[in-house]
Design a protein around this motif. Structure first.
Motif, PDB file in Angstrom:
ATOM      1  N   THR A  34       2.943  14.368 -11.904  1.00  0.00           N
ATOM      2  CA  THR A  34       3.679  14.530 -13.166  1.00  0.00           C
ATOM      3  C   THR A  34       2.778  14.756 -14.369  1.00  0.00           C
ATOM      4  N   LEU A  35       1.500  14.392 -14.252  1.00  0.00           N
ATOM      5  CA  LEU A  35       0.581  14.589 -15.388  1.00  0.00           C
ATOM      6  C   LEU A  35       0.217  16.061 -15.505  1.00  0.00           C
ATOM      7  N   THR A  36       0.315  16.589 -16.727  1.00  0.00           N
ATOM      8  CA  THR A  36       0.091  18.026 -16.928  1.00  0.00           C
ATOM      9  C   THR A  36      -1.082  18.302 -17.864  1.00  0.00           C
ATOM     10  N   ASP A  37      -2.033  17.381 -17.936  1.00  0.00           N
ATOM     11  CA  ASP A  37      -3.181  17.580 -18.821  1.00  0.00           C
ATOM     12  C   ASP A  37      -4.014  18.766 -18.348  1.00  0.00           C
ATOM     13  N   THR A  38      -4.553  19.506 -19.300  1.00  0.00           N
ATOM     14  CA  THR A  38      -5.380  20.662 -18.942  1.00  0.00           C
ATOM     15  C   THR A  38      -6.765  20.218 -18.483  1.00  0.00           C
ATOM     16  N   SER A  39      -7.266  19.158 -19.064  1.00  0.00           N
ATOM     17  CA  SER A  39      -8.579  18.637 -18.694  1.00  0.00           C
ATOM     18  C   SER A  39      -8.440  17.675 -17.516  1.00  0.00           C
ATOM     19  N   LEU A  40      -9.224  17.898 -16.464  1.00  0.00           N
ATOM     20  CA  LEU A  40      -9.176  17.032 -15.283  1.00  0.00           C
ATOM     21  C   LEU A  40      -9.617  15.618 -15.635  1.00  0.00           C
ATOM     22  N   GLU A  41     -10.624  15.477 -16.490  1.00  0.00           N
ATOM     23  CA  GLU A  41     -11.104  14.146 -16.881  1.00  0.00           C
ATOM     24  C   GLU A  41     -10.028  13.374 -17.644  1.00  0.00           C
ATOM     25  N   LYS A  42      -9.322  14.058 -18.528  1.00  0.00           N
ATOM     26  CA  LYS A  42      -8.249  13.402 -19.287  1.00  0.00           C
ATOM     27  C   LYS A  42      -7.114  12.987 -18.346  1.00  0.00           C
ATOM     28  N   LYS A  43      -6.797  13.847 -17.392  1.00  0.00           N
ATOM     29  CA  LYS A  43      -5.751  13.541 -16.412  1.00  0.00           C
ATOM     30  C   LYS A  43      -6.141  12.323 -15.585  1.00  0.00           C
ATOM     31  N   LYS A  44      -7.386  12.262 -15.140  1.00  0.00           N
ATOM     32  CA  LYS A  44      -7.867  11.119 -14.358  1.00  0.00           C
ATOM     33  C   LYS A  44      -7.791   9.836 -15.166  1.00  0.00           C
ATOM     34  N   ARG A  45      -8.196   9.910 -16.431  1.00  0.00           N
ATOM     35  CA  ARG A  45      -8.189   8.722 -17.291  1.00  0.00           C
ATOM     36  C   ARG A  45      -6.766   8.220 -17.533  1.00  0.00           C
ATOM     37  N   ARG A  46      -5.847   9.129 -17.831  1.00  0.00           N
ATOM     38  CA  ARG A  46      -4.457   8.728 -18.071  1.00  0.00           C
ATOM     39  C   ARG A  46      -3.822   8.146 -16.810  1.00  0.00           C
ATOM     40  N   TRP A  47      -4.128   8.747 -15.669  1.00  0.00           N
ATOM     41  CA  TRP A  47      -3.613   8.282 -14.387  1.00  0.00           C
ATOM     42  C   TRP A  47      -4.153   6.892 -14.054  1.00  0.00           C
ATOM     43  N   THR A  48      -5.451   6.715 -14.253  1.00  0.00           N
ATOM     44  CA  THR A  48      -6.094   5.419 -13.988  1.00  0.00           C
ATOM     45  C   THR A  48      -5.545   4.349 -14.918  1.00  0.00           C
ATOM     46  N   ASP A  49      -5.433   4.647 -16.198  1.00  0.00           N
ATOM     47  CA  ASP A  49      -4.895   3.681 -17.168  1.00  0.00           C
ATOM     48  C   ASP A  49      -3.471   3.265 -16.804  1.00  0.00           C
ATOM     49  N   TYR A  50      -2.669   4.219 -16.373  1.00  0.00           N
ATOM     50  CA  TYR A  50      -1.286   3.936 -15.981  1.00  0.00           C
ATOM     51  C   TYR A  50      -1.255   2.928 -14.828  1.00  0.00           C
ATOM     52  N   LEU A  51      -2.041   3.180 -13.793  1.00  0.00           N
ATOM     53  CA  LEU A  51      -2.051   2.301 -12.617  1.00  0.00           C
ATOM     54  C   LEU A  51      -2.647   0.934 -12.931  1.00  0.00           C
ATOM     55  N   LEU A  52      -3.635   0.898 -13.832  1.00  0.00           N
ATOM     56  CA  LEU A  52      -4.190  -0.397 -14.245  1.00  0.00           C
ATOM     57  C   LEU A  52      -3.151  -1.208 -15.010  1.00  0.00           C
ATOM     58  N   ARG A  53      -2.392  -0.559 -15.886  1.00  0.00           N
ATOM     59  CA  ARG A  53      -1.321  -1.257 -16.622  1.00  0.00           C
ATOM     60  C   ARG A  53      -0.257  -1.784 -15.668  1.00  0.00           C
ATOM     61  N   LYS A  54       0.002  -1.050 -14.603  1.00  0.00           N
ATOM     62  CA  LYS A  54       0.971  -1.488 -13.599  1.00  0.00           C
ATOM     63  C   LYS A  54       0.453  -2.683 -12.805  1.00  0.00           C
ATOM     64  N   LEU A  82       0.825  -1.214   0.000  1.00  0.00           N
ATOM     65  CA  LEU A  82       0.000   0.000   0.000  1.00  0.00           C
ATOM     66  C   LEU A  82       0.858   1.262   0.000  1.00  0.00           C
ATOM     67  N   THR A  83       1.941   1.245   0.738  1.00  0.00           N
ATOM     68  CA  THR A  83       2.844   2.402   0.763  1.00  0.00           C
ATOM     69  C   THR A  83       3.383   2.674  -0.631  1.00  0.00           C
ATOM     70  N   ASN A  84       3.833   1.626  -1.305  1.00  0.00           N
ATOM     71  CA  ASN A  84       4.364   1.791  -2.667  1.00  0.00           C
ATOM     72  C   ASN A  84       3.283   2.262  -3.630  1.00  0.00           C
ATOM     73  N   PHE A  85       2.067   1.716  -3.472  1.00  0.00           N
ATOM     74  CA  PHE A  85       0.970   2.146  -4.343  1.00  0.00           C
ATOM     75  C   PHE A  85       0.702   3.632  -4.170  1.00  0.00           C
ATOM     76  N   TYR A  86       0.555   4.071  -2.917  1.00  0.00           N
ATOM     77  CA  TYR A  86       0.236   5.485  -2.670  1.00  0.00           C
ATOM     78  C   TYR A  86       1.350   6.407  -3.146  1.00  0.00           C
ATOM     79  N   ASN A  87       2.596   6.005  -2.941  1.00  0.00           N
ATOM     80  CA  ASN A  87       3.723   6.817  -3.424  1.00  0.00           C
ATOM     81  C   ASN A  87       3.720   6.926  -4.945  1.00  0.00           C
ATOM     82  N   LEU A  88       3.518   5.795  -5.611  1.00  0.00           N
ATOM     83  CA  LEU A  88       3.498   5.784  -7.076  1.00  0.00           C
ATOM     84  C   LEU A  88       2.309   6.596  -7.610  1.00  0.00           C
TER      85      LEU A  88
END
Length: 155
Positions: free
Chosen positions: A119-139, A106-112
């Motif tokens: 680090t995500l710099t998307d202007t749209s909050l929805e796009k940022k959430k989607r990219r962030w979620t996809d990244y963690l799902l791939r991990k 859990l510590t590693n998950f929260y840190n990552l």
């Protein structure tokens, strides 16, 4: 295939070294033996020798694989489990391996998750959430962890 095929004893020495500098699973060792041009009876004999002399240990491989991938590549349990299944590791050994990473998980998950979010710099909050979620799902992290953390970010 080699022009000069190896004897069984030469192959044993070669595979003892192969297994001693890094933990291996049966699937990797069998593939290596096939590239060396060994016949099935020789492969069976060599696998028995390697197992009896503790050069080849599926449980040890699964544990070190899980620890390494979680610590260095920051993989989640789902990704580790999937990769171990691909390597034909038994479900018992997969469960044992996943217990190896529970203390830091859990510590590693929260840190990552926090680091990626920053680090995500998307202007749209929805796009940022989607990219962030996809990244963690791939991990390989579990959806409930991802969406619980996303709720915390939103509040």
């Amino acid at each position: 295939m080699n022009k000069n095929p190896l004897s069984v004893n030469e192959a044993i020495k070669k595979l003892e070294y192969y297994c001693s500098y890094q933990d291996r699973c049966y699937k990797e060792v069998i593939a290596k033996l096939k590239t060396l041009g060994m016949f099935q009876t020789a492969i069976d004999h060599i696998l028995t020798h390697l197992s009896e002399n503790n050069f080849l240990n599926e449980e040890r491989f699964a544990k070190s694989f899980a620890r390494g991938k979680h610590k260095f590549k920051h993989w989640g349990k789902r990704r580790i489990e999937q990769e171990l299944k691909f390597r034909d590791i038994s479900s018992h050994n997969i469960k044992t391996a996943l217990k190896e990473i529970e203390t830091d998980y859990l510590t590693n998950f929260y840190n990552l998750a926090e680091k990626k979010w920053q680090t995500l710099t998307d202007t749209s909050l929805e796009k940022k959430k989607r990219r962030w979620t996809d990244y963690l799902l791939r991990k390989g992290y579990e959806t409930h962890l991802i969406f619980d953390f996303l709720k915390e970010l939103s509040t």
